[in-house]
Design a protein around this motif. Structure first.
Motif, mmCIF file in Angstrom:
data_model
loop_
_atom_site.group_PDB
_atom_site.id
_atom_site.type_symbol
_atom_site.label_atom_id
_atom_site.label_comp_id
_atom_site.label_asym_id
_atom_site.label_seq_id
_atom_site.Cartn_x
_atom_site.Cartn_y
_atom_site.Cartn_z
ATOM 1 N N ARG A 100 0.837 -1.193 0.000
ATOM 2 C CA ARG A 100 0.000 0.000 0.000
ATOM 3 C C ARG A 100 0.875 1.247 0.000
ATOM 4 O O ARG A 100 1.386 1.687 1.015
ATOM 5 N N THR A 101 1.070 1.809 -1.157
ATOM 6 C CA THR A 101 1.805 3.052 -1.323
ATOM 7 C C THR A 101 0.928 4.047 -2.061
ATOM 8 O O THR A 101 -0.035 3.676 -2.736
ATOM 9 N N ILE A 102 1.264 5.293 -1.904
ATOM 10 C CA ILE A 102 0.494 6.335 -2.582
ATOM 11 C C ILE A 102 0.587 6.178 -4.095
ATOM 12 O O ILE A 102 -0.391 6.401 -4.819
ATOM 13 N N LYS A 103 1.763 5.745 -4.586
ATOM 14 C CA LYS A 103 1.948 5.585 -6.027
ATOM 15 C C LYS A 103 1.013 4.527 -6.595
ATOM 16 O O LYS A 103 0.346 4.743 -7.621
ATOM 17 N N ILE A 104 0.937 3.363 -5.934
ATOM 18 C CA ILE A 104 0.049 2.297 -6.414
ATOM 19 C C ILE A 104 -1.407 2.726 -6.334
ATOM 20 O O ILE A 104 -2.206 2.469 -7.247
ATOM 21 N N SER A 105 -1.767 3.414 -5.255
ATOM 22 C CA SER A 105 -3.149 3.879 -5.106
ATOM 23 C C SER A 105 -3.510 4.866 -6.212
ATOM 24 O O SER A 105 -4.627 4.822 -6.750
ATOM 25 N N LEU A 106 -2.578 5.736 -6.569
ATOM 26 C CA LEU A 106 -2.848 6.711 -7.632
ATOM 27 C C LEU A 106 -2.990 6.025 -8.993
ATOM 28 O O LEU A 106 -3.820 6.434 -9.817
ATOM 29 N N VAL A 107 -2.191 4.981 -9.231
ATOM 30 C CA VAL A 107 -2.317 4.231 -10.490
ATOM 31 C C VAL A 107 -3.689 3.574 -10.582
ATOM 32 O O VAL A 107 -4.352 3.601 -11.634
ATOM 33 N N VAL A 108 -4.150 2.990 -9.483
ATOM 34 C CA VAL A 108 -5.478 2.377 -9.460
ATOM 35 C C VAL A 108 -6.555 3.431 -9.705
ATOM 36 O O VAL A 108 -7.527 3.194 -10.447
ATOM 37 N N CYS A 109 -6.377 4.611 -9.121
ATOM 38 C CA CYS A 109 -7.345 5.693 -9.325
ATOM 39 C C CYS A 109 -7.421 6.119 -10.787
ATOM 40 O O CYS A 109 -8.512 6.364 -11.320
ATOM 41 N N VAL A 110 -6.264 6.188 -11.449
ATOM 42 C CA VAL A 110 -6.248 6.554 -12.870
ATOM 43 C C VAL A 110 -7.013 5.524 -13.693
ATOM 44 O O VAL A 110 -7.785 5.870 -14.603
ATOM 45 N N VAL A 111 -6.815 4.247 -13.377
ATOM 46 C CA VAL A 111 -7.524 3.182 -14.105
ATOM 47 C C VAL A 111 -9.031 3.283 -13.886
ATOM 48 O O VAL A 111 -9.826 3.175 -14.830
ATOM 49 N N VAL A 112 -9.436 3.538 -12.643
ATOM 50 C CA VAL A 112 -10.870 3.625 -12.332
ATOM 51 C C VAL A 112 -11.494 4.835 -13.012
ATOM 52 O O VAL A 112 -12.650 4.775 -13.472
ATOM 53 N N TRP A 113 -10.773 5.935 -13.104
ATOM 54 C CA TRP A 113 -11.294 7.121 -13.789
ATOM 55 C C TRP A 113 -11.348 6.933 -15.298
ATOM 56 O O TRP A 113 -12.150 7.584 -15.985
ATOM 57 N N THR A 114 -10.499 6.054 -15.827
ATOM 58 C CA THR A 114 -10.433 5.872 -17.281
ATOM 59 C C THR A 114 -11.524 4.943 -17.799
ATOM 60 O O THR A 114 -12.116 5.192 -18.857
ATOM 61 N N LEU A 115 -11.818 3.873 -17.080
ATOM 62 C CA LEU A 115 -12.779 2.881 -17.556
ATOM 63 C C LEU A 115 -14.174 3.455 -17.822
ATOM 64 O O LEU A 115 -14.806 3.099 -18.829
ATOM 65 N N PRO A 116 -14.715 4.333 -16.981
ATOM 66 C CA PRO A 116 -16.043 4.887 -17.278
ATOM 67 C C PRO A 116 -16.109 5.705 -18.565
ATOM 68 O O PRO A 116 -17.205 5.917 -19.107
ATOM 69 N N LEU A 117 -14.946 6.171 -19.054
ATOM 70 C CA LEU A 117 -14.949 6.896 -20.326
ATOM 71 C C LEU A 117 -15.433 6.005 -21.462
ATOM 72 O O LEU A 117 -16.079 6.487 -22.404
ATOM 73 N N VAL A 118 -15.136 4.710 -21.380
ATOM 74 C CA VAL A 118 -15.615 3.768 -22.396
ATOM 75 C C VAL A 118 -17.134 3.742 -22.402
ATOM 76 O O VAL A 118 -17.778 3.778 -23.464
ATOM 77 N N TYR A 119 -17.717 3.704 -21.216
ATOM 78 C CA TYR A 119 -19.179 3.697 -21.098
ATOM 79 C C TYR A 119 -19.792 4.965 -21.676
ATOM 80 O O TYR A 119 -20.770 4.916 -22.436
ATOM 81 N N VAL A 120 -19.211 6.107 -21.360
ATOM 82 C CA VAL A 120 -19.748 7.382 -21.847
ATOM 83 C C VAL A 120 -19.593 7.499 -23.360
ATOM 84 O O VAL A 120 -20.506 7.977 -24.056
#
Length: 254
Positions: A100-120
């Motif tokens: 659990r590091t801030i870097k890994i958490s931020l990478v996961v956040c980027v992925v989660v923010w990117t996937l909904p763009l496909v839906y939109v």
């Protein structure tokens, strides 16, 4: 109803984000997913504000509707991340402690923010009733078995988590139960509506499910309460004591 949700939820969400951000600055990575969840709620509030102002230009309304769909799907994604994080703390504490590091958490956040763009993008370029009724349940229904798995796995591994304090265990279980309840009560009815396409033509059902979805940002604020130590620990401890007392009474009666 929308006026009440905005007037209560928007200022409280901004205060919660500020409070949680101060914890991240102290190298505490736990609030990162909840902060992003609350940011997705801010996006939903922006659509609600446009909704109540009733814009004349249909293009403006459509743009903000897509933004609302983006924020809504993103919030579901971060609910899954919160549940996953709580599960890892109990089921895999050593692995989580070193990973659990801030870097890994931020990478996961980027992925989660990117996937909904496909839906939109699919909604925008294939603006068809049948397409909407097909992809919306997919994006909203997939997280449900994951949430159930994380809750079940956490309860199963609870006794083996020696390194986690009792207060932290109660807070984690309470947060997981709350995430499952929020999804089941507020998101799952809309998913069922899209699966049963014939009900989408009924105005009463559509309005009811829309109100349930708009209540989700208010429900997410309760997750912020579970991140705060103190009063919530006393409440959960009292609930556990009540349950233990009732179990003892039932055993003694037997």
């Amino acid at each position: 109803m929308t006026y009440v949700i905005i007037s209560i939820g928007l200022p409280l969400t901004l205060v919660a984000i500020y409070s949680l951000y101060s914890q991240v600055q102290n190298n505490n990575v736990a609030p990162i997913f909840i902060i992003n969840l609350l940011i997705s709620d801010i996006i939903q509030f922006c659509y609600m504000i446009i909704k109540v102002t009733e814009p004349v230009d249909l293009k403006i309304y459509r743009i903000f509707f897509y933004i609302y769909c983006f924020g809504l799907v993103t919030s579901v994604g971060f609910m899954v991340c919160i549940a996953l994080e709580r599960y890892l703390i109990i089921a895999w504490p050593l692995w989580y402690r070193f990973r659990r590091t801030i870097k890994i958490s931020l990478v996961v956040c980027v992925v989660v923010w990117t996937l909904p763009l496909v839906y939109v993008l699919v909604l925008h370029f294939w603006n068809d009733h049948r397409v909407t009724n097909t992809i919306t349940p997919v994006f909203l229904l997939v997280p449900f078995p994951l949430l159930i798995f994380f809750l079940g796995g956490t309860l199963k591994s609870l006794s083996a988590a020696i390194s986690v304090s009792s207060d932290e265990k109660r807070r984690i279980v309470g947060m997981l139960v709350l995430v499952v309840l929020i999804y089941t009560l507020l998101f799952l009815p809309t998913t069922i509506m899209y699966l049963r396409a014939e009900t989408t033509d009924k105005y009463e059902f559509s309005m009811l499910f829309a109100i349930l979805l708009r209540l989700s940002p208010l429900a997410d604020l309760i997750l912020y309460v579970f991140m705060r130590k103190g009063a919530i620990d006393k409440l959960l401890a009292s609930l556990c004591c009540c349950r233990m007392n009732s179990d003892d009474k039932s055993r003694s009666s037997v």
